[in-house]
Write a protein that holds these residues in place. Structure first.
Motif, PDB file in Angstrom:
ATOM      1  N   LEU A 427       0.907  -1.210  -0.160  1.00  0.00           N
ATOM      2  CA  LEU A 427      -0.095   0.154   0.176  1.00  0.00           C
ATOM      3  C   LEU A 427       0.843   1.398  -0.130  1.00  0.00           C
ATOM      4  N   LEU A 428       2.015   1.318   0.072  1.00  0.00           N
ATOM      5  CA  LEU A 428       3.120   1.885   0.044  1.00  0.00           C
ATOM      6  C   LEU A 428       3.496   2.681  -1.169  1.00  0.00           C
ATOM      7  N   ASP A 429       3.235   3.949  -1.905  1.00  0.00           N
ATOM      8  CA  ASP A 429       3.596   4.354  -2.990  1.00  0.00           C
ATOM      9  C   ASP A 429       4.013   5.762  -2.899  1.00  0.00           C
ATOM     10  N   LEU A 430       5.540   5.885  -2.617  1.00  0.00           N
ATOM     11  CA  LEU A 430       6.032   7.121  -2.572  1.00  0.00           C
ATOM     12  C   LEU A 430       6.903   7.488  -3.724  1.00  0.00           C
ATOM     13  N   GLU A 431       6.548   8.633  -4.287  1.00  0.00           N
ATOM     14  CA  GLU A 431       7.227   9.171  -5.788  1.00  0.00           C
ATOM     15  C   GLU A 431       7.906  10.420  -5.172  1.00  0.00           C
ATOM     16  N   VAL A 432       9.203  10.046  -5.497  1.00  0.00           N
ATOM     17  CA  VAL A 432      10.255  11.198  -4.994  1.00  0.00           C
ATOM     18  C   VAL A 432      10.793  11.969  -6.445  1.00  0.00           C
ATOM     19  N   MET A 433      10.780  13.178  -6.272  1.00  0.00           N
ATOM     20  CA  MET A 433      11.034  14.103  -7.351  1.00  0.00           C
ATOM     21  C   MET A 433      12.036  15.098  -6.913  1.00  0.00           C
TER      22      MET A 433
END
Length: 435
Positions: A427-433
């Motif tokens: 359930l973890l969805d971290l998008e790093v920009m």
């Protein structure tokens, strides 16, 4: 003149300077006012030595006085008070590392050994469990992972190469493996830590919170929480108090009618105990590991009266996660940043009790306080499984897809639900920009 010894303010000890002043006064009374009490005189040296010894005695008397109270005793004195209450200082749990290897794996297949995989030694069996998920394949057939003993105490401090296999019952129930594929287990170094015991402050809190009654909600709660692996407990006692839900509550003479039906003499009385537990510990007995259900039932049996029986049920463990876009400052590694954030969230959410909501503000704070994060965008909290259907025709619908809360919304938990967060959650969805 100040009072010393046992006073209304507690124990007041005499310091060296006070004892030395008193010794000077006694010397003058005995030998005359003109006696030589300069710093180099022989009499003064004797008085200084005896004052120092008396000060040590006063400090020891102070220790003896405060050793009789739970709030101030330390070390062996606290152990003695705990024994008087029937609660010995608990041992810690042995920890170490194990190496897992898959042999003859199928091509292109990944074998997942979840957190909580049960590992055992040769007879007499001592059980351990892994503390993280392991993925093995033909390309990566060996991995090292942390492990902990199920039972606290020095018995878990096994030597190197004593952990030899995955528990056969656990493997048969949870791991889909067919010959010739097998798993090998070894611990290159021994497990340690089981010989240690709780620190004074933790043990003191356990003793101060102990119920002094045999059959109250506090006593039952204490008995359940004493079982290793139990995180929280909720008691439901339908006949244990005033039932304010009755339509006639508050509108009748108190000496003529009852709030609700009484229990008939001779009939067994049941109450519910909802137990939330560590993810790695099995609810029912499996192989060499005694289940929490059996341990909790046995703990309650020691304090319950005859004819009153518990209905022990497992809490709904709700896996939670989040989706967000993180804008990072230059020079920060994305993987390290995500790893630090997930560890912080695991600690914050792991501290929630039964019915504790996962707050949007709490998660947002954990993200923005992480060094290197300059902005958080489109944060959404997730939970799985979703809430059960309450009104339905036919079976109760239950979906396996996660539910995603709206912007700024909290994840509300029911009274029998507890939030669970794992660092490798789907359930973890971290998008790093980068900024």
């Amino acid at each position: 003149m100040a009072d010393y010894g046992i006073t209304e303010r507690g124990f007041v000890r005499k310091e060296v300077h006070t004892l030395l002043d008193e010794a000077r006064d006694r010397a003058k009374a005995a030998f005359g006012a003109d006696v030589d009490l300069t710093g180099t005189s022989a009499l003064m040296k004797v008085l200084q030595v005896t004052a120092a010894e008396d000060a040590r005695l006063w400090r020891r008397l102070e220790d003896l006085y405060y050793a009789g109270f739970l709030s101030t005793a330390v070390g062996d004195d606290l152990d003695l008070l705990g024994e008087d209450l029937g609660v010995r200082r608990p041992y810690l749990t042995s920890v170490g590392e194990v190496t897992l290897t898959v042999r003859d794996p199928l091509p292109e297949r990944v074998y997942v050994l979840p957190e909580g995989t049960v590992l055992v030694t040769a007879a007499p069996v001592i059980a351990f469990h892994t503390t993280a998920t392991v993925r093995l394949s033909a390309a990566s057939d060996t991995a090292t992972v942390g492990a902990r003993a199920f039972v606290a105490g020095p018995g878990g401090d096994v030597a190197a190469n004593q952990v030899v296999a995955i528990d056969p019952d656990y493997q048969a129930h949870y791991l889909s493996v067919a010959p010739p594929t097998t798993f090998a287990v070894a611990n290159p170094r021994g497990f340690t830590g089981g010989s240690g015991q709780e620190d004074d402050e933790t043990y003191r809190s356990r003793l101060l919170g102990r119920s002094r009654t045999m059959w109250t909600p506090a006593a039952v709660r204490e008995a359940v929480l004493s079982v290793p692996g139990v995180v929280d407990v909720l008691l439901s006692d339908p006949l244990g108090g005033v039932d304010v839900s009755q339509s006639y509550f508050g509108v009748f003479p108190f000496d003529q009618r009852l709030f609700s039906d009484e229990r008939r003499i001779g009939e067994p009385y049941f109450f519910s105990v909802v137990v939330a537990h560590e993810f790695a510990r099995p609810w029912r007995t499996e192989g060499s590991v005694t289940g929490l259900f059996e341990q909790v039932t046995a703990a309650i049996d020691r304090v319950r009266p005859v004819g009153i029986h518990p209905q022990v049920v497992e809490a709904d463990h709700i896996e939670v996660g989040l989706r967000a876009r993180l804008v990072t400052q230059p020079g920060y590694d994305a993987q390290v940043l995500v790893g630090a954030l997930t560890e912080r969230l695991a600690v914050d959410i792991g501290g929630l009790a039964l019915g504790g909501d996962v707050l949007y503000s709490q998660v947002m704070r954990a993200l923005v306080e992480q060094p290197g994060v300059s902005d958080v965008q489109d944060l959404r909290l997730r939970r799985c499984p979703p809430v059960f259907g309450r009104i339905t025709l036919g079976g109760v619908p239950f979906a396996t897809d996660p539910v995603e809360a709206g912007p700024g919304e909290n994840l509300a938990m029911g009274p029998t639900e507890i939030a669970v967060f794992t660092i490798d959650s789907a359930l973890l969805d971290l998008e790093v920009m980068p900024r």
